[in-house]
Scaffold this motif. Sequence first.
Motif, short mmCIF file in Angstrom:
data_model
loop_
_atom_site.label_atom_id
_atom_site.label_comp_id
_atom_site.label_asym_id
_atom_site.label_seq_id
_atom_site.Cartn_x
_atom_site.Cartn_y
_atom_site.Cartn_z
N PHE A 242 3.17 2.46 9.89
CA PHE A 242 3.52 3.98 10.17
C PHE A 242 5.23 3.93 9.78
O PHE A 242 5.73 5.10 9.65
N LEU A 243 5.94 2.97 9.77
CA LEU A 243 7.24 2.97 9.33
C LEU A 243 7.45 3.17 7.98
O LEU A 243 8.28 4.15 7.38
N GLY A 244 6.50 2.49 7.10
CA GLY A 244 6.45 2.94 5.89
C GLY A 244 6.27 4.41 5.57
O GLY A 244 6.57 5.09 4.72
N TYR A 245 5.13 4.93 6.16
CA TYR A 245 4.44 6.15 6.14
C TYR A 245 5.54 7.23 6.40
O TYR A 245 5.72 8.40 5.66
N PHE A 246 6.20 7.04 7.52
CA PHE A 246 7.04 8.20 8.27
C PHE A 246 8.37 8.09 7.22
O PHE A 246 9.21 9.21 7.15
N ALA A 247 8.81 7.25 6.87
CA ALA A 247 9.94 7.11 5.68
C ALA A 247 9.77 8.06 4.64
O ALA A 247 10.69 8.58 4.27
N VAL A 248 8.59 8.15 4.21
CA VAL A 248 8.37 9.20 3.18
C VAL A 248 8.10 10.57 3.77
O VAL A 248 8.57 11.61 3.58
N ILE A 306 -8.46 -1.61 4.90
CA ILE A 306 -8.70 -0.72 3.69
C ILE A 306 -8.18 0.60 3.89
O ILE A 306 -7.27 1.12 2.90
N SER A 307 -8.23 1.54 4.94
CA SER A 307 -7.53 2.61 4.84
C SER A 307 -5.81 2.36 5.10
O SER A 307 -5.22 3.36 4.47
N SER A 308 -5.38 1.21 5.43
CA SER A 308 -3.95 1.12 5.48
C SER A 308 -3.67 1.01 4.23
O SER A 308 -2.54 1.37 3.44
N LEU A 309 -4.29 0.24 3.27
CA LEU A 309 -3.85 0.05 1.94
C LEU A 309 -3.84 1.47 1.12
O LEU A 309 -3.03 1.35 0.28
N MET A 310 -4.99 2.35 1.23
CA MET A 310 -5.08 3.61 0.77
C MET A 310 -3.80 4.36 1.00
O MET A 310 -3.14 5.13 0.34
N VAL A 311 -3.42 4.35 2.27
CA VAL A 311 -2.19 5.00 2.69
C VAL A 311 -0.83 4.52 1.86
O VAL A 311 0.07 5.14 1.66
N SER A 312 -0.91 3.23 1.85
CA SER A 312 0.35 2.42 1.09
C SER A 312 0.27 3.00 -0.39
O SER A 312 1.25 3.24 -0.98
N VAL A 313 -0.93 2.82 -1.04
CA VAL A 313 -0.78 3.61 -2.38
C VAL A 313 -0.43 5.02 -2.41
O VAL A 313 0.33 5.40 -3.44
N SER A 314 -0.96 5.70 -1.49
CA SER A 314 -0.38 7.26 -1.60
C SER A 314 0.86 7.59 -1.48
O SER A 314 1.50 8.25 -2.01
N VAL A 315 1.63 6.67 -0.47
CA VAL A 315 3.09 6.86 -0.29
C VAL A 315 3.91 6.39 -1.68
O VAL A 315 4.86 7.20 -1.90
N GLY A 398 9.02 2.79 1.38
CA GLY A 398 7.54 3.12 2.08
C GLY A 398 6.22 2.60 1.54
O GLY A 398 5.59 1.94 2.50
N GLY A 399 6.31 2.36 0.32
CA GLY A 399 4.82 1.87 -0.17
C GLY A 399 4.87 0.37 0.39
O GLY A 399 4.08 -0.37 0.66
N LEU A 400 5.98 -0.19 0.11
CA LEU A 400 6.07 -1.89 0.44
C LEU A 400 5.75 -1.98 1.95
O LEU A 400 5.11 -2.94 2.33
N SER A 402 4.20 -0.09 4.16
CA SER A 402 2.77 0.38 4.41
C SER A 402 2.14 -0.75 4.07
O SER A 402 0.91 -1.21 4.53
N LEU A 403 1.99 -1.73 2.81
CA LEU A 403 1.37 -2.70 2.39
C LEU A 403 1.62 -3.82 3.24
O LEU A 403 0.36 -4.43 3.88
N ILE A 404 2.78 -4.19 3.84
CA ILE A 404 2.93 -5.26 4.67
C ILE A 404 2.29 -4.88 5.89
O ILE A 404 1.78 -5.78 6.48
N GLY A 405 2.30 -3.65 6.50
CA GLY A 405 1.58 -3.52 7.71
C GLY A 405 0.05 -3.73 7.63
O GLY A 405 -0.46 -3.96 8.58
N ALA A 406 -0.49 -3.12 6.34
CA ALA A 406 -2.11 -3.50 6.11
C ALA A 406 -2.45 -4.66 6.20
O ALA A 406 -3.22 -5.13 6.89
N LEU A 407 -1.59 -5.51 5.84
CA LEU A 407 -1.99 -7.07 5.51
C LEU A 407 -2.07 -7.70 6.96
O LEU A 407 -2.54 -8.60 7.15
N MET A 408 -0.98 -7.15 7.69
CA MET A 408 -0.74 -7.87 8.92
C MET A 408 -2.11 -7.70 9.98
O MET A 408 -2.18 -8.42 10.87
#
Length: 416
Positions: A242-248, A306-315, A398-400, A402-408
């Motif tokens: 969410f930190l990556g998502y909200f940053a954007v 999977i859904s977190s990775l999609m959010v990362s791509v969109s950001v 933001g993308g990075l 979100s990606l880290i959050g997804a992998l965690m």
Amino acid sequence: MTITSSRGAGFHTGRRLGALLGAMFLFNLAGYAAIGAALQILLPAQVAAADSAGKLSAFGLVTGVSAIASVCVPPIVGALSDRTRGRWGRRSPWILYGGLATLAALVLLGWMSTVAGLLIGWFLVQGTVNIGLNIMIAVVADQVPEHRRGLASTVGGLGVPVGSLAGTAVGALLIDSALLAYTLLGLVFLATSALLALVSREHLPGGESPERASLRTQFMSALAGLRSRDYAWAFSSRAVMFLGYFAVSSFGLYILTDYIRLPAGLTAPNALTLQATIQTVCLVLGTLVAGPLADRLNRHKLFVLISSLMVSVSVALPLLSPTWTVQLAGAAIGGVGFGAYLSVDQALVTLVLPAAEHSGRDLGVFHIALNAPQVVAPFAGSLIVANLGGYPALFVAGGLLSLIGALMILQVKSVR
């Protein structure tokens, strides 16, 4: 039919469960309509009118400081609701009074015209609206059977995109009448709060007495749940994503105004409404598919990943080109991903709670993983845009994140 749980609250089945889920949907819809209208349209416009030259930093200040309220309120309210007793149970009084307080805070926000006033008003809105939104998650843990929590997250989660879209539309329509918009949204939220309070009313056994531990003791132990490994990793994954998502996303209106090349004749507020519409359609699709499918396959963690990775791509997608077409493509991808995330993430955390008897407290702490990033993201985002390369640098960061959050989320090992 009601099945009694080990905590004394009832697990609803059949018609009562349907009524509860319907009330949750309407409540989320009204709550996120108010939040969406404010964050996407009304509040940025109010900040720009109050300080056009410094709108980025001013908006970051208003949203960042105000989000402190949404961080502090959930664990306190969760602990208080755990120990609340009365004929309306533990959760319903907080849902109803939270709705009343939110209406008052929204009306106050509509009167404000300075940056300082907007900060105070939005601080109060963030604190009050998160009372009910947090308690609703505890209601799921209390009253929805485990094998139906994906469905509950799906139905409740549908209110988020639909509400955000409705709020964005209301905000764009009444952008010059903020007080009227806030008042209407507050009244609708109060009505749905009353409905959810009625439907979620608990019937606790007469012999169940209040907890004897003091509120101070409960508050000091609020973070005890984070000692549980899986709960801690679920919390951390959500917070970083969410930190990556909200940053954007915090700067959505300004990005459309200052960075994206819009078609001739399309204003930024109308573009934001159209973008929100496309995102919402895709989000509803992701929500409807992911929640029931995760329940059927019992693979909640996989769907969160999977859904977190999609959010990362969109950001990060606007890095390809600052065009309207790319922006809409990002909205579609992010919509599907975010919908799937919302429908499964809450169900996942109810399956890794450290202690059932402290569900209100622990879910209140988990709600911080959504709200705490809102404290940091606006400040960090405005600094990145101003000092590290403008909006492209913001998209990278933001993308990075979100990606880290997804992998965690891969570190969560044991799900009931």
